[in-house]
Each structure stands twice: as structure tokens, then as C-alpha cells.
Enzyme design. Sequence first.
Site, PDB file in Angstrom:
ATOM      1  N   LYS A 110       0.945  -1.149   0.038  1.00  0.00           N
ATOM      2  CA  LYS A 110      -0.124   0.192   0.275  1.00  0.00           C
ATOM      3  C   LYS A 110       0.850   1.404   0.058  1.00  0.00           C
ATOM      4  CE  LYS A 110      -4.693  -2.122   1.734  1.00  0.00           C
ATOM      5  NZ  LYS A 110      -5.084  -2.268   3.347  1.00  0.00           N
ATOM      6  N   LYS A 189      -4.192  -9.720 -10.083  1.00  0.00           N
ATOM      7  CA  LYS A 189      -5.487 -10.059  -9.360  1.00  0.00           C
ATOM      8  C   LYS A 189      -6.639  -9.180  -9.450  1.00  0.00           C
ATOM      9  CE  LYS A 189      -5.705  -8.205  -4.693  1.00  0.00           C
ATOM     10  NZ  LYS A 189      -6.962  -8.674  -4.080  1.00  0.00           N
ATOM     11  N   LYS A 192      -9.658  -3.023  -6.522  1.00  0.00           N
ATOM     12  CA  LYS A 192      -9.864  -2.433  -6.804  1.00  0.00           C
ATOM     13  C   LYS A 192      -8.865  -1.373  -6.651  1.00  0.00           C
ATOM     14  CE  LYS A 192     -13.294  -3.359  -2.382  1.00  0.00           C
ATOM     15  NZ  LYS A 192     -13.187  -3.061  -1.434  1.00  0.00           N
TER      16      LYS A 192
END
Length: 321
Positions: A110, A189, A192
Amino acid sequence: MRILSGIQPSGALHLGNYFGMMRPAIELQEKGEAYYFIADYHSMTSLFDPVERRKNTLDVALDFLACGLDPKRAVFFKQSDVPEVTELTWLLSTVTPMGLLERAHSYKDKTAKGIAASHGLFAYPVLMAADILIYDSNVVPVGQDQKQHVEMTRDIAIKFNEQYGETFVIPEPQIRDSVAKVPGIDGEKMSKSYGNTIEIFGDEKALRKKVMAIKMDSRPPAEPKPDAEQNLAIQILKLVAPPEVAKDFEDRLRLGGLGYGDLKKALFEHYWNYFAEARKKRAELLANLDYVHGVLRDGAAKARAKAREVLDRARKASGLE
Ligand code: ADP
Ligand code: TRP
């Protein structure tokens, strides 16, 4: 057996969420006492718009109920309606080694993607451990990307138990190999945050466009494709079509003669039909929001009672009481 899982209200839910987590969770609600929640506290680590959070939270509630979460069988609630979980997060954080958090893939991924490296993002797995441990959960159905977080939960629970005596149940992740990592329209993958999703619900035209945009190679239709099982449209078709239909398309692709455009058109039809009933249910729920809010309110009351019991156990064990 107590089953628990959560999902963040960070955007529209997609086929990866559905096959990786929601469907297994919905099936498990028949097998034990299930607790499913909308992880709105967690969403604060990456989403900073309050209007969007409120909207996404309602959307997740509608999506999950429309897909078959049965509030008579499962306790369904919003994470932040059980603030006890934040107190347990603190207790757990005091036995969580820094090194454990530093090894978390999700934190590294992230921050690499540009999400601000806040303390909340770093401590995310401790809040997730509290979510799981506060309901004495045995089984946690999730997709592959959450496996490490459940393993960290186990480590944290074991540490606390060693320090203060048997307090927490040690949970197990439950991951279905066949749907552990549903691919997105670009082959990565489905996520979102990668912009490669096919949503469960949404506008037909826009979704058709996404399905038609699934990445293919440039081999002509007539050419046999010995690697047909690797084809992204085939992989997704296997999820939404009857097995014999998917196999027939795979065979035709392997032999040559089936064009990618026709394959994707068929995929769209099967995908659209697969969710037809859920779509109808969602429209009914949308017209009855009082019911939806009531479900979450009742769920929170039940979840909170259980959370209080486990938190008190941890407070006693650690000498706070
Ligand atoms: P996203 O990656 O889209 O942000 P989340 O992290 O909110 O998804 O995931 C919610 C749940 O759905 C988790 O249990 C996660 O493991 C599962 N999940 C998400 N994407 C996939 C995927 N492509 N395949 C399988 N499971 C997935
Ligand atoms: N971290 C999970 C995700 O992004 C959501 C989540 C929060 C969760 N708490 C949980 C999942 C507890 C399972 C159990 O998908």
C-alpha cells in the site's frame, strides 16, 4: 464453530470479493455461528472522504444482503458500532512485536502504491487481530491476500496467551484454492486498487464494456490455443457458467475456431444471468433502507454483547480489572 470475516467499504464490490470471500462466507453461515462485518475503521487507513465512506458502507450492506447473507443466520454489522474492538487493539498492540508488523506485505504494497504511511496503516493488522479475537472466532474465510493477516492474528493471540494466560481462541484462515486469486481484466489479481475489476452490480452497458475489454492476445480465431485454460475469459467463465458450458468453450478455444469476441459475449451473458436474482433482491433492499439499517443495528447489538464478554476476559487477564 464461530466464523468471522470483514470487508472494507472502500469501493464497489467485484467478482474477486464475491468468489474469494463473500460466497464462501455465505455458504459457511449454514455451518456455524457467523459474524460478518463492514470494516469501516479499516477503511480510514486509505479512504479520507466521509461522504464516500458513508455511501460505500451502505453499498456493501446492500451488496452482501443481496448476494445471500441471511441476517437470521449471520450476525451482520458495522465494525465501528462495536467500539470495544479499539480497546482490544490497544491491549494487543502492547504484545505485538514491531518486527511482525514490519514484515506485513499489505503495508509495503500500500505504501508503494502511494497511500500515506500513517500509524493506522502500519497498525492495521492489530485492529484486524482484535476484530477476529474479540468474537472467539475459529474460522476466517478470506482470499489469499489476507492470509498473512490471519497468521499475524494467530501470532498475536499466542503472545498474549503466553504473557497473560489462556485468553483467546486461535483462529484458522480458510482459503479456497480455486478462487484464492480471481484475475482482473488485465490478468493481475482483481482489485479495487488496480482498476481492473468487474463489479457484481452496476450499469449493464458499462459492465459489458469491461467484459469486452478483458485482455487477450493477437492470435487469429482459427488458430488452436493449447493454453486455453490460461485464457482470462475462460477462467472467469468457469466461475459464472455451469461446468459443462465452460468446458465446451474451453475445448472450442483449444481446437481453434472460436473468436475472442464471441467468447467474451458469452461470458457477459453468463455473468449477467448469474447475478440476476441478486440484482432483483438489491433493488428491493434499496427501496427498503429502514430494513437494511435495522439489520445492521440488530447485528451490532448482538456483536457488542459477545465483544464485551471477550474484552472483559482480556482486561481481567492483563490486570486491568
Ligand atoms: P480489494 O483488493 O479489491 O481492495 P479487499 O482487500 O477489500 O479487496 O478484499 C476483501 C475480501 O475479498 C478479502 O477477503 C480478499 O481476500 C478478497 N478478495 C479481494 N480480491 C480478490 C481476488 N481477486 N480473488 C480472491 N479474493 C479476493
Ligand atoms: N483486511 C480485510 C480486507 O481488506 C478486511 C478485514 C478487516 C477483515 N478485519 C477483518 C477480514 C477480520 C477478515 C477478518 O479485506
